[in-house]
Design an enzyme around this catalytic site. Structure first.
Site, mmCIF file in Angstrom:
data_model
loop_
_atom_site.group_PDB
_atom_site.id
_atom_site.type_symbol
_atom_site.label_atom_id
_atom_site.label_comp_id
_atom_site.label_asym_id
_atom_site.label_seq_id
_atom_site.Cartn_x
_atom_site.Cartn_y
_atom_site.Cartn_z
ATOM 1 N N ASP A 44 104.577 58.320 -84.320
ATOM 2 C CA ASP A 44 105.278 58.311 -83.034
ATOM 3 C C ASP A 44 104.639 59.288 -82.049
ATOM 4 O O ASP A 44 104.550 60.488 -82.328
ATOM 5 C CB ASP A 44 106.748 58.701 -83.279
ATOM 6 C CG ASP A 44 107.659 58.246 -82.158
ATOM 7 O OD1 ASP A 44 107.143 57.754 -81.133
ATOM 8 O OD2 ASP A 44 108.876 58.384 -82.307
ATOM 9 N N ASP A 45 104.197 58.775 -80.920
ATOM 10 C CA ASP A 45 103.661 59.612 -79.833
ATOM 11 C C ASP A 45 102.373 60.354 -80.193
ATOM 12 O O ASP A 45 102.064 61.380 -79.586
ATOM 13 C CB ASP A 45 104.696 60.657 -79.353
ATOM 14 C CG ASP A 45 105.836 60.054 -78.552
ATOM 15 O OD1 ASP A 45 105.937 58.814 -78.485
ATOM 16 O OD2 ASP A 45 106.644 60.832 -77.998
ATOM 17 N N CYS A 84 108.355 53.734 -76.898
ATOM 18 C CA CYS A 84 108.721 53.419 -78.289
ATOM 19 C C CYS A 84 109.205 52.001 -78.578
ATOM 20 O O CYS A 84 108.593 51.287 -79.365
ATOM 21 C CB CYS A 84 109.784 54.391 -78.763
ATOM 22 S SG CYS A 84 109.259 56.100 -78.681
ATOM 23 N N ARG A 88 107.082 48.964 -80.372
ATOM 24 C CA ARG A 88 107.413 48.537 -81.739
ATOM 25 C C ARG A 88 107.781 47.047 -81.791
ATOM 26 O O ARG A 88 107.513 46.366 -82.781
ATOM 27 C CB ARG A 88 108.552 49.404 -82.287
ATOM 28 C CG ARG A 88 108.063 50.794 -82.638
ATOM 29 C CD ARG A 88 109.127 51.875 -82.586
ATOM 30 N NE ARG A 88 108.461 53.156 -82.422
ATOM 31 C CZ ARG A 88 108.098 53.946 -83.445
ATOM 32 N NH1 ARG A 88 108.404 53.610 -84.674
ATOM 33 N NH2 ARG A 88 107.443 55.066 -83.222
ATOM 34 N N LYS A 137 111.377 55.450 -88.515
ATOM 35 C CA LYS A 137 112.028 55.113 -87.248
ATOM 36 C C LYS A 137 111.985 53.615 -86.970
ATOM 37 O O LYS A 137 110.929 52.990 -87.024
ATOM 38 C CB LYS A 137 111.329 55.876 -86.132
ATOM 39 C CG LYS A 137 111.738 55.468 -84.732
ATOM 40 C CD LYS A 137 111.127 56.417 -83.731
ATOM 41 C CE LYS A 137 111.137 55.857 -82.335
ATOM 42 N NZ LYS A 137 110.627 56.823 -81.347
ATOM 43 N N HIS A 139 114.171 51.738 -84.083
ATOM 44 C CA HIS A 139 114.201 51.704 -82.603
ATOM 45 C C HIS A 139 114.095 50.314 -81.999
ATOM 46 O O HIS A 139 113.540 50.141 -80.896
ATOM 47 C CB HIS A 139 113.143 52.638 -81.996
ATOM 48 C CG HIS A 139 113.669 53.323 -80.757
ATOM 49 N ND1 HIS A 139 112.990 54.298 -80.070
ATOM 50 C CD2 HIS A 139 114.850 53.144 -80.100
ATOM 51 C CE1 HIS A 139 113.712 54.689 -79.037
ATOM 52 N NE2 HIS A 139 114.843 54.005 -79.028
ATOM 53 N N SER A 162 114.841 57.372 -81.715
ATOM 54 C CA SER A 162 114.013 58.577 -81.657
ATOM 55 C C SER A 162 114.756 59.803 -82.165
ATOM 56 O O SER A 162 115.970 59.935 -81.991
ATOM 57 C CB SER A 162 113.533 58.824 -80.226
ATOM 58 O OG SER A 162 112.738 57.748 -79.791
ATOM 59 N N HIS A 237 106.757 62.965 -82.732
ATOM 60 C CA HIS A 237 107.631 62.949 -81.549
ATOM 61 C C HIS A 237 108.431 64.247 -81.565
ATOM 62 O O HIS A 237 108.861 64.705 -82.621
ATOM 63 C CB HIS A 237 108.558 61.731 -81.689
ATOM 64 C CG HIS A 237 109.333 61.367 -80.463
ATOM 65 N ND1 HIS A 237 110.299 62.195 -79.929
ATOM 66 C CD2 HIS A 237 109.309 60.255 -79.683
ATOM 67 C CE1 HIS A 237 110.824 61.590 -78.858
ATOM 68 N NE2 HIS A 237 110.243 60.422 -78.688
ATOM 69 N N ASP A 289 102.415 54.561 -81.858
ATOM 70 C CA ASP A 289 103.153 53.642 -80.976
ATOM 71 C C ASP A 289 102.876 53.836 -79.494
ATOM 72 O O ASP A 289 103.173 52.956 -78.692
ATOM 73 C CB ASP A 289 104.663 53.701 -81.258
ATOM 74 C CG ASP A 289 105.321 54.951 -80.711
ATOM 75 O OD1 ASP A 289 104.647 55.996 -80.577
ATOM 76 O OD2 ASP A 289 106.529 54.896 -80.413
ATOM 77 N N ASN A 290 102.346 54.981 -79.125
ATOM 78 C CA ASN A 290 101.960 55.228 -77.723
ATOM 79 C C ASN A 290 101.269 56.584 -77.648
ATOM 80 O O ASN A 290 101.296 57.347 -78.607
ATOM 81 C CB ASN A 290 103.167 55.177 -76.768
ATOM 82 C CG ASN A 290 104.311 56.082 -77.147
ATOM 83 O OD1 ASN A 290 105.358 55.621 -77.596
ATOM 84 N ND2 ASN A 290 104.144 57.385 -77.022
ATOM 85 N N LYS A 310 101.749 59.025 -72.527
ATOM 86 C CA LYS A 310 102.918 58.165 -72.748
ATOM 87 C C LYS A 310 103.630 57.816 -71.437
ATOM 88 O O LYS A 310 103.743 58.656 -70.547
ATOM 89 C CB LYS A 310 103.886 58.932 -73.661
ATOM 90 C CG LYS A 310 105.245 58.299 -73.864
ATOM 91 C CD LYS A 310 106.069 59.138 -74.829
ATOM 92 C CE LYS A 310 107.450 58.534 -75.059
ATOM 93 N NZ LYS A 310 108.181 59.269 -76.128
HETATM 94 CA CA LIG Z 1 106.748 56.764 -79.162
#
Ligand SMILES: [Ca+2]
Ligand SMILES: [Ca+2]
Length: 652
Positions: A44-45, A84, A88, A137, A139, A162, A237, A289-290, A310
């Site tokens: 994540d991130d 996010c 996804r 996660k 989401h 998140s 994240h 994811d980003n 992001k």
């Molecule tokens: Ca993310």
């Protein structure tokens, strides 16, 4: 066998194909020719530059680097949407997020989620005989009807959204004000049951270890049959959490420590595969994811040399690392410089496993040829960069073109530190063309010098607009499908104003109900979900409406539906006035309805405000609902413009 997964959301034709495919596999699966396991690790991130093999500084990621040494590393790999939930949705469905109706990052009050009618990677693999598990996660909708077990997964352990959507302040104390105070408790879910609350920064430090233990357990339990493991780490994240073993280990600070622990987790997963003799026959995919959430400063990663991070369509937001390892199938140490993306993962997995593609249209294609070293395969494909339903950019070959839009920007703003965010700004992006081969940092706009390229990419963008829509141009996409919704629009009974002529003093925002003013009197009432296509939204403005009935009627009651969703800055009106007229010129007020000053209420509600009066002859009914105007002082958006959401004005 999960029969439910066959039947779910597919027609009989697809059902037959799924069953046929499964039996075909059973009959052809001789020893040594077993279907490969799939392990998909999603961070994540995590930024483009946050791995040793992508140039990380100040910390090492030997386990992920080893995946790259033994497999293929993609240099130009994209998420469809740099945030996010939307990202996804694309990863799991092979579709642009706009196609499956998922945008942004779903809040804990979201009344929608990825539609169970969509087929995810887990759906297609379960139909192929795979055991399927997600750890981490999700989401894509936190309500039970949208959780992973309804999307093809046999097992789930993790957070529904998140790890910063919790009632804890940035310093780790219980939140008493601002956004954070609005959040419900953050709970780990096992299957579909909340099992444990994550209450403190200390609790966050356990997540990576626990996810890893669950992942190893999943591998151990499914060694005898093909499996799909989706390991979606909550890290990196914010709020960052790292176990004692890695605290202070990187010398780069907390972020480096957390990356090292994620890297350790990858090593543990690989060891578990090896112990079970599955190291060879497993396709391992590692991605993010980003891009990095740069205003968190030293608690954010890096996308250098890419621009921004992001939440933007620039390379720093959308371009992420991707590594795939599959010995014997992918050449060790390969580097792929052809553009590819997370939308391609589902079709690639279908190609690898022989699973049929989803019945509904998808956007990605199999990149198996790229994985196997044919860099020319698909080199001319087009990738689209959406954000907030806006088609902001398009890439073809080395060229990336942006269309005029307002973008979040981190440039020129002092970032935060140690878990506290800094400010971000807004930047007006024009028609900008960059050559990513010579200008990876997107600094020199060459749109004027290459009108032919601009024309070609604009034409490519038009194809996406007609299929997926574009809020920037007002294009409606013919291929857009609805998300799953908790509530359908509520029916209203017949009333006098259905189909009446409407005159509005202020036009509603075009994003809701598609600008269809007549949604106000179509006999259907809005649900708790303000994106349900029924609500008219007014930002900072009043609803000031004159309803022209077909002829003079006896009227004795006017009822107006309003939504309250304070998290999304949507408030009830402060006053509603109803007036009637026979000629449309002289109006007679029947009764104002004063409404109590708003108090903090984190739960979305629909309120029907009724105004009943002595029967009166009327041809015209005027309804004025006064917007609160500004978010009250206790609200996280204090001073910002409030929204007023109205649907269905019933006249009787
Ligand atoms: Ca993310
Ligand atoms: Ca309506």
């Amino acid at each position: 066998m999960g029969w439910r997964s066959f039947i779910k959301g597919v027609g009989l034709g697809a059902f037959a194909i799924a069953v046929g495919g499964w039996f075909a596999w059973l009959s052809s699966s001789a020893p040594g020719a077993a279907l490969p396991n799939i392990v998909l690790i999603n961070i994540d991130d995590q930024g483009y530059a946050d791995l040793g093999c992508y140039g990380a500084r100040g910390f090492k990621t030997p386990n992920v680097d080893r995946l790259a040494e033994q497999g293929v590393r993609f240099t130009d790999f994209y998420v469809s949407h740099a945030v996010c939930s939307a990202s996804r949705a694309s990863l799991l469905t092979g579709c642009y997020a706009e196609r499956v109706g998922i945008g942004g990052a779903l809040s804990p009050w979201a009344q929608h989620g990825l539609s169970p009618e969509e087929e995810t990677i887990a759906d297609v693999l379960r139909a192929r005989g795979y055991a399927t598990g997600i750890i981490g996660k999700w989401h894509l909708g936190h309500l039970p009807q949208f959780l992973p077990l309804r999307q093809g997964f046999d097992e789930y352990f993790g957070l529904p959204y998140s790890n910063d959507m919790w009632p804890v302040a940035f310093d780790g104390s219980p939140a008493r004000e601002g956004w954070k105070a609005f959040y419900p408790p953050l709970t780990l879910i096992e299957g579909e049951k909340a099992v444990e609350e994550i209450r403190s920064l200390d609790d966050q430090t356990t997540l990576t270890t626990r996810y890893t233990e669950k992942a190893i357990d999943f591998i151990n339990r499914h060694r005898e049959r093909p499996f799909f493991l989706y390991l979606a780490h909550s890290m990196v994240h914010v709020p960052l959490g790292v176990s004692g073993r890695f605290r202070g280990m990187s010398g780069q600070g907390m972020y480096g420590d957390v990356m090292m622990e994620v890297d350790w987790s990858v090593g543990e997963v690989m060891s578990a595969l090896k112990r079970n003799g599955l190291e060879e026959n497993t396709l391992v995919i590692y991605t993010s994811d980003n891009g990095p959430w740069l205003n968190f400063g030293n608690h954010a990663g890096s996308a250098l040399p890419l621009r921004e991070g992001k939440g933007t369509a620039f390379e720093g937001g959308a371009r992420v690392p991707c590594i795939m390892r599959w010995p014997g199938q992918i050449e060790a140490g390969a580097v792929c410089r052809t553009a590819a993306g997370t939308i391609d993962i589902l079709p690639t997995i279908c190609a690898v496993t022989g699973a049929p593609l989803p019945a509904k249209k998808i956007d990605g294609v199999s990149i198996l040829p790229l994985m196997r070293g044919d860099g020319d395969a698909g080199a001319h494909r087009t990738y689209y960069f959406y954000y907030d339903a806006e088609l902001r950019g398009v890439r073809q070959g080395d060229w990336k073109l942006y269309f005029p839009h307002l973008s979040q920007t981190y440039e020129g703003f002092e970032p935060g530190k140690d878990g506290f965010p800094g400010r971000t700004g807004t930047r007006r992006v024009g028609l900008e063309l960059y050559n990513l081969a010579s200008d990876i940092g997107e600094r020199t706009n060459v749109a004027d010098r290459h009108p032919d390229v601009v024309a070609r990419l604009t034409e490519a963008a038009d194809e996406a607009r007609s299929e997926l829509g574009d809020r920037l141009t007002g294009a409606k996409g013919s291929g857009v499908r609805a998300p799953g919704r908790k509530q359908v629009v509520r029916e209203a009974t017949q009333h006098l104003a259905i189909g009446a002529d409407l005159t509005l003093a202020h036009m509603p925002d075009i994003r809701y109900a598609g600008g269809r003013v007549d949604a106000l009197v179509d006999g259907r009432r809005g649900s708790l979900d303000f994106t349900d296509g029924s609500w008219l939204g007014f930002e900072g403005a009043d609803l000031d409406l004159v309803i022209g009935l077909q002829n003079v009627q006896t009227v004795s009651r006017v009822s107006c539906g309003f939504l309250e969703n304070q998290f999304s800055w949507i408030f009830l009106p402060r006053e509603v006035t109803v007036a009637v007229s026979e000629d449309g010129k002289r109006f007679q007020a029947v009764r104002p309805t004063a409404i109590d000053a708003p108090r903090a209420n984190p739960i979305p509600e629909v309120q029907d405000l009724n105004c009943t009066f002595e029967p009166v002859a009327a041809r015209f009914v005027r309804v004025v609902a006064r917007n609160q105007g500004k978010c009250p002082s206790w609200h996280p958006g204090a001073g910002g413009k409030t929204w007023l959401f109205a649907d269905e004005i019933l006249v009787r």
